[in-house]
Design a protein around this motif. Structure first.
Motif, PDB file in Angstrom:
ATOM      1  N   HIS A 188      -5.995  10.356  -3.978  1.00 50.93           N
ATOM      2  CA  HIS A 188      -5.225   9.757  -2.933  1.00 50.93           C
ATOM      3  C   HIS A 188      -5.091   8.230  -2.781  1.00 50.93           C
ATOM      4  N   SER A 189      -6.072   7.573  -3.137  1.00 51.77           N
ATOM      5  CA  SER A 189      -6.105   6.016  -3.181  1.00 51.77           C
ATOM      6  C   SER A 189      -5.051   5.461  -4.183  1.00 51.77           C
ATOM      7  N   TRP A 190      -5.052   6.013  -5.417  1.00 52.91           N
ATOM      8  CA  TRP A 190      -3.768   5.806  -6.247  1.00 52.91           C
ATOM      9  C   TRP A 190      -2.504   5.954  -5.598  1.00 52.91           C
ATOM     10  N   GLY A 191      -2.352   7.064  -4.895  1.00 51.57           N
ATOM     11  CA  GLY A 191      -1.149   7.571  -4.078  1.00 51.57           C
ATOM     12  C   GLY A 191      -0.736   6.389  -3.023  1.00 51.57           C
ATOM     13  N   LEU A 192      -1.861   5.674  -2.512  1.00 52.49           N
ATOM     14  CA  LEU A 192      -1.535   4.880  -1.682  1.00 52.49           C
ATOM     15  C   LEU A 192      -0.779   3.537  -2.291  1.00 52.49           C
ATOM     16  N   VAL A 193      -1.497   3.025  -3.333  1.00 52.62           N
ATOM     17  CA  VAL A 193      -1.025   1.947  -4.204  1.00 52.62           C
ATOM     18  C   VAL A 193       0.436   2.329  -4.654  1.00 52.62           C
ATOM     19  N   ARG A 194       0.340   3.394  -5.212  1.00 52.66           N
ATOM     20  CA  ARG A 194       1.774   3.873  -5.974  1.00 52.66           C
ATOM     21  C   ARG A 194       2.755   3.911  -4.828  1.00 52.66           C
ATOM     22  N   ASP A 195       2.531   4.545  -3.718  1.00 53.08           N
ATOM     23  CA  ASP A 195       3.694   4.909  -2.501  1.00 53.08           C
ATOM     24  C   ASP A 195       3.737   3.667  -1.649  1.00 53.08           C
ATOM     25  N   PHE A 196       2.805   3.231  -1.159  1.00 53.35           N
ATOM     26  CA  PHE A 196       2.970   2.163  -0.215  1.00 53.35           C
ATOM     27  C   PHE A 196       3.118   0.762  -0.752  1.00 53.35           C
TER      28      PHE A 196
END
Length: 133
Positions: free
Chosen positions: A31-39
């Protein structure tokens, strides 16, 4: 440790899997990577340039050398000038400075909000008058 799928995705986006990825703990690692990727890296309401400048200011305010380095490089990729980087850091410092004063003086928040509303209205009136001239 992030999943194999996430590691592949990180490498596709960044060209390598940075070591900090391995420090993301369960259950928030993927999920942490998803924040970097998406946000941070994705398309949002803010431009990449704006997000990079915000990152520069915040990283300076929290005194994080890792974030400062990353966000300055990110900003440079978005053609932010050295003068703009300096200004972002200076703006962050003035925000932190006045926050310290406001908190230390225990300024009443409701009074502060009312005064801010008056200031904003005054500035809007000045701008409207200048545009009318």
């Amino acid at each position: 440790m992030v999943s194999t799928e996430t590691r592949k995705e990180v490498e596709e986006h960044l060209g390598l899997v940075p070591t900090w990825i391995d420090n993301l703990s369960e259950p928030a690692n993927d999920h942490s990577w998803g924040l970097v990727r998406d946000f941070e890296l994705g398309e949002t309401e803010l431009s990449a340039r704006e997000k990079a400048l915000i990152g520069v200011g915040v990283s300076a305010a929290i005194k994080c050398p890792y974030c400062s380095h990353f966000h300055k490089e990110e900003a440079r990729m978005e053609d932010v000038t050295e003068a703009e980087l300096e200004e972002a850091v200076n703006l962050a410092s003035t925000t932190q400075y006045f926050s310290t004063i406001l908190h230390g003086a225990e300024v009443d928040l409701d009074d502060f909000v009312d005064e801010t509303d008056e200031i904003v209205e005054h500035i809007k009136e000045q701008r409207a008058a200048a545009e009318a001239d």
